[in-house]
Design an enzyme around this catalytic site. Structure first.
Site, PDB file in Angstrom:
ATOM      1  N   ASP A  28      -5.379   4.522   2.489  1.00 16.19           N
ATOM      2  CA  ASP A  28      -4.618   3.725   2.675  1.00 16.19           C
ATOM      3  C   ASP A  28      -4.156   5.665   3.316  1.00 16.19           C
ATOM      4  O   ASP A  28      -4.389   6.705   2.476  1.00 16.19           O
ATOM      5  CB  ASP A  28      -4.095   3.379   0.980  1.00 16.19           C
ATOM      6  CG  ASP A  28      -2.572   2.960   1.803  1.00 16.19           C
ATOM      7  OD1 ASP A  28      -1.985   2.462   2.840  1.00 16.19           O
ATOM      8  OD2 ASP A  28      -1.459   3.526   0.453  1.00 16.19           O
ATOM      9  N   ASP A  30       0.463   5.935   2.347  1.00 11.84           N
ATOM     10  CA  ASP A  30       1.818   6.381   2.285  1.00 11.84           C
ATOM     11  C   ASP A  30       1.134   5.917   0.241  1.00 11.84           C
ATOM     12  O   ASP A  30       0.808   4.966   0.307  1.00 11.84           O
ATOM     13  CB  ASP A  30       3.091   5.333   2.442  1.00 11.84           C
ATOM     14  CG  ASP A  30       2.796   6.230   3.927  1.00 11.84           C
ATOM     15  OD1 ASP A  30       3.141   4.675   4.940  1.00 11.84           O
ATOM     16  OD2 ASP A  30       3.514   6.878   4.394  1.00 11.84           O
ATOM     17  N   ASN A 143       3.327   9.361  12.268  1.00 15.67           N
ATOM     18  CA  ASN A 143       3.682   9.089  10.505  1.00 15.67           C
ATOM     19  C   ASN A 143       2.407  10.419  10.202  1.00 15.67           C
ATOM     20  O   ASN A 143       2.425  10.757   9.492  1.00 15.67           O
ATOM     21  CB  ASN A 143       3.714   8.466   9.827  1.00 15.67           C
ATOM     22  CG  ASN A 143       5.586   8.223  10.097  1.00 15.67           C
ATOM     23  OD1 ASN A 143       5.962   8.542  11.309  1.00 15.67           O
ATOM     24  ND2 ASN A 143       6.187   6.686   9.962  1.00 15.67           N
TER      25      ASN A 143
HETATM   26  C1  XBP Z   1       3.377   1.881   3.815  1.00  8.54           C
HETATM   27  C2  XBP Z   1       4.472   1.400   4.540  1.00  8.54           C
HETATM   28  C3  XBP Z   1       4.999   1.864   5.414  1.00  8.54           C
HETATM   29  C4  XBP Z   1       5.935   2.975   5.445  1.00  8.54           C
HETATM   30  C5  XBP Z   1       6.963   3.068   5.689  1.00  8.54           C
HETATM   31  O1  XBP Z   1       1.724   2.091   4.397  1.00  8.54           O
HETATM   32  O2  XBP Z   1       4.453   0.132   3.918  1.00  8.54           O
HETATM   33  O3  XBP Z   1       5.918   1.304   6.001  1.00  8.54           O
HETATM   34  O4  XBP Z   1       6.936   2.615   4.090  1.00  8.54           O
HETATM   35  O5  XBP Z   1       6.274   3.416   6.558  1.00  8.54           O
HETATM   36  P1  XBP Z   1       0.952   2.230   3.474  1.00  8.54           P
HETATM   37  P2  XBP Z   1       6.734   3.202   8.649  1.00  8.54           P
HETATM   38  O6  XBP Z   1       0.515   2.392   2.735  1.00  8.54           O
HETATM   39  O7  XBP Z   1       0.235   1.039   4.567  1.00  8.54           O
HETATM   40  O8  XBP Z   1       0.383   3.504   4.273  1.00  8.54           O
HETATM   41  O9  XBP Z   1       8.722   2.983   8.533  1.00  8.54           O
HETATM   42  O10 XBP Z   1       6.107   3.628   9.875  1.00  8.54           O
HETATM   43  O11 XBP Z   1       6.538   2.195   8.377  1.00  8.54           O
HETATM   44 MG    MG Z   2       0.249   2.157   0.152  1.00  6.42          MG
END
Ligand code: XBP
Ligand code: MG
Length: 242
Positions: A28, A30, A143
């Site tokens: 993953d 974020d 991102n």
């Molecule tokens: C985390 C998310 C993303 C980010 C914001 O993604 O839910 O939506 O919060 O990025 P993960 P965007 O933990 O699956 O990596 O605004 O591009 O959605």
């Molecule tokens: Mg995450």
């Protein structure tokens, strides 16, 4: 007489086995590779201001909104909770999210966002073992590139054989779509791999793709329910000795 291993011990042994023998590690982004959500939150607020809106997401509201995976979906969820009858139309949400993504890149450039402790060590160890690497995330490819170019250099994508971003599949986490797409790209089954995640949504998504999960606790999801994980660690420097 050998003692029956408790489920927890069995899980730790299974994790240690997969850390060495998994055909691929699926990361993953974020909250797992880097603590990005505070920058995302600032980027949303910056975008609201640039778009002439009086919205402002504090940490408490953002923690609630993070239950909705995906920036565009999060904006729509917040908009639908407001008392005002006025709703954003889809085109406005897309424009607003595009501005937010640009703000996120600017914030990354100005503030930086290092990879979390233990991430590069795990990636290097996996590569030494000949394990393949993949990414399965809700965020956008833009991102991912902004974050990992800064953290790992322009050649970051050479390390990850398969990268699946949220907008490239029909349903975002906790649906398994990004993980199923990653398995398809790798040509592997779920049990042959190990997913590294930080949230309950991510855990559910990986488990629905039959992938065992290692959880690394993050800022916004630390009190989530991780009962289905093989192991929960504070960060990747705390992996069991293998
Ligand atoms: C985390 C998310 C993303 C980010 C914001 O993604 O839910 O939506 O919060 O990025 P993960 P965007 O933990 O699956 O990596 O605004 O591009 O959605
Ligand atoms: Mg995450």
């Amino acid at each position: 007489m050998t003692m029956a291993l408790s489920p927890a011990s069995v899980r730790v042994e299974e994790l240690k086995r997969l850390l060495v023998r998994a055909r691929a590690l699926v990361f993953d982004v974020d909250g797992t590779l880097a603590e990005t959500e505070e920058l995302h939150r600032q980027a949303f607020n910056e975008a609201f201001a640039r778009y002439g809106m009086d919205w402002h997401w504090g940490r408490t509201v953002y923690k609630e909104l993070l239950l909705t995976a995906g920036g565009k979906e999060r904006i729509r969820a917040f908009d639908s909770m407001r008392t005002s009858p006025q709703r954003l139309v889809d085109g406005e949400i897309v424009d607003l999210h595009r501005i937010k993504t640009a703000c996120f890149a600017d914030l990354l450039a100005s503030q930086g966002c290092p990879l979390r402790p233990g991430v590069t060590e795990l990636i290097s160890a996996a590569m030494r073992r000949g394990q393949r690497l993949a990414i399965a995330t809700t965020t956008s490819r833009e991102n991912i590139n902004a974050l990992l170019s800064a953290a790992l250099g322009k050649g970051w994508s050479d390390l990850f054989e398969v990268v699946v971003a949220g907008d490239e599949v029909a349903r975002k986490k906790p649906a398994p779509d990004v993980y199923l797409a990653a398995l398809s790209g790798l040509g592997l089954s779920g049990p042959e791999c190990l997913a590294i995640e930080d949230s309950a949504n991510g855990l559910l998504a990986a488990r629905h793709a039959d992938i065992p999960v290692l959880i690394t606790r993050s800022l916004y999801f630390r009190d989530d329910d991780f009962a289905e994980a093989l192991l929960v660690v504070e960060d990747l420097t705390e992996l069991p000795e293998i």
